[in-house]
Design an enzyme around this catalytic site. Structure first.
Site, short mmCIF file in Angstrom:
data_model
loop_
_atom_site.label_atom_id
_atom_site.label_comp_id
_atom_site.label_asym_id
_atom_site.label_seq_id
_atom_site.Cartn_x
_atom_site.Cartn_y
_atom_site.Cartn_z
N ASP A 1 0.86 -1.18 0.00
CA ASP A 1 0.00 0.00 0.00
C ASP A 1 0.90 1.24 0.00
O ASP A 1 2.11 1.16 0.27
CB ASP A 1 -0.94 -0.02 1.21
N GLU B 1 -10.23 7.18 4.42
CA GLU B 1 -9.14 6.69 5.26
C GLU B 1 -9.09 7.40 6.61
O GLU B 1 -10.13 7.67 7.20
CB GLU B 1 -7.82 6.80 4.49
C1 BGC Z 1 -3.78 9.51 -2.81
C2 BGC Z 1 -4.60 8.34 -2.42
C3 BGC Z 1 -3.90 7.62 -1.38
C4 BGC Z 1 -3.56 8.52 -0.24
C5 BGC Z 1 -2.69 7.83 0.73
C6 BGC Z 1 -3.52 10.36 -1.63
O1 BGC Z 1 -2.73 11.43 -2.01
O2 BGC Z 1 -4.42 10.24 -3.76
O3 BGC Z 1 -4.80 7.50 -3.50
O4 BGC Z 1 -4.68 6.57 -0.95
O5 BGC Z 1 -2.87 9.65 -0.65
O6 BGC Z 1 -2.99 8.15 2.00
C1 BGC Z 2 -5.14 3.00 0.37
C2 BGC Z 2 -5.40 1.90 -0.60
C3 BGC Z 2 -5.32 2.42 -2.00
C4 BGC Z 2 -4.01 3.12 -2.23
C5 BGC Z 2 -3.87 3.71 -3.60
C6 BGC Z 2 -3.91 3.78 0.03
O1 BGC Z 2 -3.77 4.86 0.87
O2 BGC Z 2 -5.01 2.45 1.66
O3 BGC Z 2 -6.65 1.32 -0.35
O4 BGC Z 2 -5.48 1.37 -2.91
O5 BGC Z 2 -3.87 4.16 -1.30
O6 BGC Z 2 -4.66 4.81 -3.77
#
Ligand code: BGC
Ligand code: BGC
Length: 812
Positions: A316, A518
């Site tokens: 991840d 998140e």
């Molecule tokens: C991204 C997300 C990713 C997240 C990580 C963002 O900047 O666009 O896709 O999951 O950062 O925490």
């Molecule tokens: C998220 C994932 C996601 C990834 C890419 C991460 O922060 O936990 O679920 O697939 O970002 O965007």
């Protein structure tokens, strides 16, 4: 037509590049070959390729950067095995780019990846991964399906399978190969900000629906169309324990007996593997003190050994950097533990160099590199990407068929899912709405697709707006209700603030959570604190107008106050683009069959054990159309709601519930403070662009690019502490005057010039400013307002109200 391998006609550059290694897969098309022959063909092709790759190119197969941080020239030079678009990423820097731009980028990167290499080294086609977690919702105009929590309430695996298939089609339209979905978290503490990505607190239901989504996306392994036209590679995520962290803290620690934990949180994986899932994403969380990205016992012994997974394990977002002893650019531990692809959005160059050096110095055995590359290539083989005739993305399957984005069939499917997921929690008989009734539809969210869609919609954190440019193919809850009511001979009026001139027969009050994703969605308790709905319900009650509460949320919340006031209460979750599915249930046109897949709390603490013992509504609860429920008066005390919120207004990437951050409209009228919500997006017409910035952790701060003449404010309605503290960073010296003032919505306050302070702070790293009444005038009920006369960039990691000794001066 067996798979993408067989769909493509004329040869591409790749044919030359891997010439000599191709005959084996061809045998899989002939007649009805045995599984062993297919396997042998796959192994031979993959092994042949791996044996002819240089160390640099093998390592590059294990590196996954994001589209905002590399170019096609980088792709041609380094040949990454895969790449992703983050939730805030879009092609060529435009996250709202039309679908054709996504496809153009896919072609460009593919062609760069297959340019012939010197010395006959094979050029391996790249694959693109995305988060289409409730439809292909990074792309403007795609169908927005309800989030998983809603699908859990349908309990309908066939429906979920069809949604997987429709989503895969829309993904392929834009040339993308791979979806980081389904999330098969078993959320057990609803304070977790990703609860809505979980189908259920019940592991068996998660397993069943997760497997169905996998099959819908990939097709059935061994069948004719497996990974064929309109199919994409699926990912089960996040392995494992993401839904089991202590206190529901995202990316946190899971504690307990391993077998007991596995009996809940690992249950969906064997089901997903049996359904053929080709990739699994490692989780950010730790289990009993050990981060999953470095846990060999679980990533290898359990996942490969016990569960027999033979696809690839992707990390991840910089998850490897959280392993003890690792940094984002240096982490052999993850590969050695069993991770095959590092998701390293921005620091790919550093990590790639380190890995290459670590193979050379023996820290990482080359066999482990070969094993990981083999797994990556095996997935590519199955997806048809290693076929000698593989074509660029725009030439495959349904690519470029933009009419399939939000096609009538897909929208009908989403509407079906919305209707099937509505859970009627209470009803005194006001539902179904009487034929011919005149209804008033109230609440800010009633006509807002962004709010109805939740996080992971166009932007990572979702949108709070609704306009036709961003949501061209959508029906809001209001629009659906209006159409249905008028069709039944009644009338409908939209009144966000609940006011009316003609008394309605019934008021539908649409309210709920604002989008989040998140950790930004983590909460300390489950008390629903936003009082808009409460106010409206009270108002209608006092006016004697019966009400139907339509509650939009990513999780069950303590809403006893609202439940007591409403004549009917419907948990609508995060329905997405087809709001008409709600009218289908409210009018009774479709029979209600949604049942809770999460227990609904009776108290607001959120502690999961309390809920299990004393749920207000247990899992499986949900009224049928026309069913009338007893309406005892529920207890309304929640001490957690009464406590003044934390004095941190913005911190660790999230804005507190009690705080607001707004950009001011650039109308040129000095007193115009018509505000637009900031920090969750970049409000148009304000000259302010906000993006996530990583200070200590991902997106724990914001970078605010202010155009000349723009202004923004941040404030709290709750604290009366004596100072504002701002943790900030100024990357470049200001080019014009910058002021700060303490403002209210009607009064910009008296500006104080802070240009010199900002010039002084430029390029000095993170600093703290303290703003007290000593320099800025009265603080009470006033927000901190920053204005800039020239373009200026400002980063903010924290804004808080803090107590200081009386008379304390300002400092910057
Ligand atoms: C991204 C997300 C990713 C997240 C990580 C963002 O900047 O666009 O896709 O999951 O950062 O925490
Ligand atoms: C998220 C994932 C996601 C990834 C890419 C991460 O922060 O936990 O679920 O697939 O970002 O965007």
């Amino acid at each position: 037509m067996r798979s993408k391998i067989w769909r493509f006609a004329a040869g591409a550059a790749l044919a030359t590049a891997i010439a000599g290694c191709s005959p084996a897969p061809l045998s899989t098309s002939a007649g009805d070959p045995s599984a062993q022959r297919v396997q042998a063909g796959e192994d031979a092709v993959v092994a042949g390729l791996v044996s002819r790759m240089s160390l640099e190119r093998k390592v590059a197969q294990l590196i996954q950067p994001q589209i905002n941080s590399f170019t096609a020239a980088d792709m041609e030079r380094y040949r990454f095995g895969s790449y992703l678009n983050g939730g805030n990423g879009g092609p060529y820097g435009d996250e709202f780019a039309p679908a054709s731009e996504w496809l153009r980028l896919a072609d460009e990167m593919f062609l760069a990846s297959v340019k012939p290499l010197e010395g006959g080294e094979p050029a391996i086609p790249v694959m693109w991964g995305t988060d289409a977690v409730h439809g292909h919702t990074n792309v403007v105009g795609a169908t927005i399906f309800p989030h998983n929590i809603a699908l859990g309430a349908t309990g309908d695996a066939d429906l979920v399978r069809r949604i997987g298939a429709a989503t895969a089609v829309e993904i392929e339209v834009t040339g993308i190969d791979w979806n980081f979905s389904p999330t098969v978290a078993v959320a057990r503490d609803d304070r977790w900000g990703r609860t809505y990505e979980s189908y259920s607190e019940n592991p068996e239901l998660v397993a069943e629906l997760g497997a169905a989504l996998v099959e819908g996306q990939q097709g059935v392994r061994g069948s004719e169309d497996y990974l064929g036209t309109g199919r994409v590679i699926a990912t089960a995520k996040h392995f494992f324990g993401d839904g089991g962290t202590d206190n529901g803290v995202d990316q946190g620690e899971v504690t307990g007996d391993l077998n007991a934990l596995m009996a809940i949180h690992a249950v969906p994986y064997p089901a997903a593997i049996a359904a053929g899932v080709e990739t699994i994403m490692a989780s950010f969380n730790s289990i009993n003190g050990r981060k999953m990205h470095g846990n060999r016992a679980l990533l290898t012994d359990v996942l490969r050994g016990q569960m027999g997974f033979d696809g690839l394990v992707v990390g991840d977002w910089n998850g490897h950097g959280q392993v003890a002893g690792c940094t984002v650019t240096d982490c052999p531990q993850s590969l050695l533990a069993g991770l095959d692809i590092y998701m390293v959005p921005d620091d790919w160059k550093g990590l790639m160099d380190t890995l290459i050096a670590q193979v050379r110095d023996g820290t990482i055995p080359e066999e482990r590199i070969d094993e990981a590359v083999t797994r990556v290539l095996r997935v590519k083989y199955r997806a048809g990407l290693l076929d000698p005739d593989v074509q660029r993305p725009s030439q495959r399957g349904v690519a470029g068929r933009y009419d399939l984005l939000a096609s009538p069939e897909h929208r009908a499917l989403a509407r079906e899912a919305v209707a099937a997921s509505q859970v009627i929690l209470r009803n005194d008989g006001v539902l179904p709405l009487a034929e011919g009734a005149d209804i008033l539809v109230a609440g800010m969210a009633a006509d807002n697709i962004g709010i109805a869609s939740g996080g992971w919609t166009l932007e990572w954190q979702g949108m709070t707006e609704s306009n036709d440019r961003l949501f061209p193919n959508a029906t809001s809850i209001w629009e659906g209700l209006k159409e249905a009511t008028e069709a039944r001979g009644g009338s409908a009026t939209l009144s966000p603030d609940g006011s009316f001139t003609n008394r309605p027969d019934v008021a539908v009050v649409v309210f709920g959570e604002r989008p989040y994703a998140e950790f930004a969605g983590d909460r300390k308790h489950l008390g629903f604190s936003d009082e808009e709905g409460l106010r409206l319900l009270r108002q209608f009650n006092s006016e004697g107008v019966p009400t139907v509460a339509v509650f939009l949320s990513g999780r069950p919340l303590w809403v006893n106050r609202e439940l007591n006031l409403a004549n009917a209460f419907v948990a609508s979750w995060l329905p997405g683009s087809e709001g008409a599915g709600i009218a289908d249930i409210l009018t009774g046109a479709v029979s209600a069959r949604g049942k809770l897949s999460f227990s609904w709390p009776n108290d607001c603490t959120g502690a999961p054990l309390n809920r299990a013992e004393g749920a207000l509504f247990p899992v499986g609860y949900g009224l049928a159309t026309g069913e009338i429920s007893p309406m005892p008066v529920l207890g309304e005390s929640c001490s957690l709601l009464d406590q003044a919120g934390s004095s941190v207004l913005f911190g660790q990437g999230r804005l507190a519930d009690s705080a607001f951050a707004v950009a001011l409209r650039k109308t040129g009228v000095p007193a115009d403070v018509a505000a637009l919500e900031l920090f969750r997006g970049s409000p148009q017409g304000t000259g302010i662009a906000v993006r996530g910035h990583d200070r200590n952790a991902q997106e724990d701060s914001r970078e605010i690019a202010m155009a000349a003449g723009s202004a923004f404010a941040i404030g709290s309605n709750e604290s009366d502490a004596r100072a504002y503290r701002v943790v900030y960073d100024v990357p470049e010296r200001p080019a014009g005057r910058i002021t700060l003032s303490l403002a209210t919505s009607g009064d910009r306050g008296t500006p104080i010039d802070i240009t010199q302070h900002m010039a002084h702070a430029a390029q000095k790293g993170w600093r703290e400013m303290i703003v007290t009444e000593a320099c800025a005038g009265t603080l009470a009920d006033r927000a901190l307002l920053f204005s800039s006369e020239a373009a200026f960039t400002f980063r903010i990691a924290e804004v808080a109200r803090v107590e200081v000794a009386e008379g304390t001066g300002c400092s910057f």
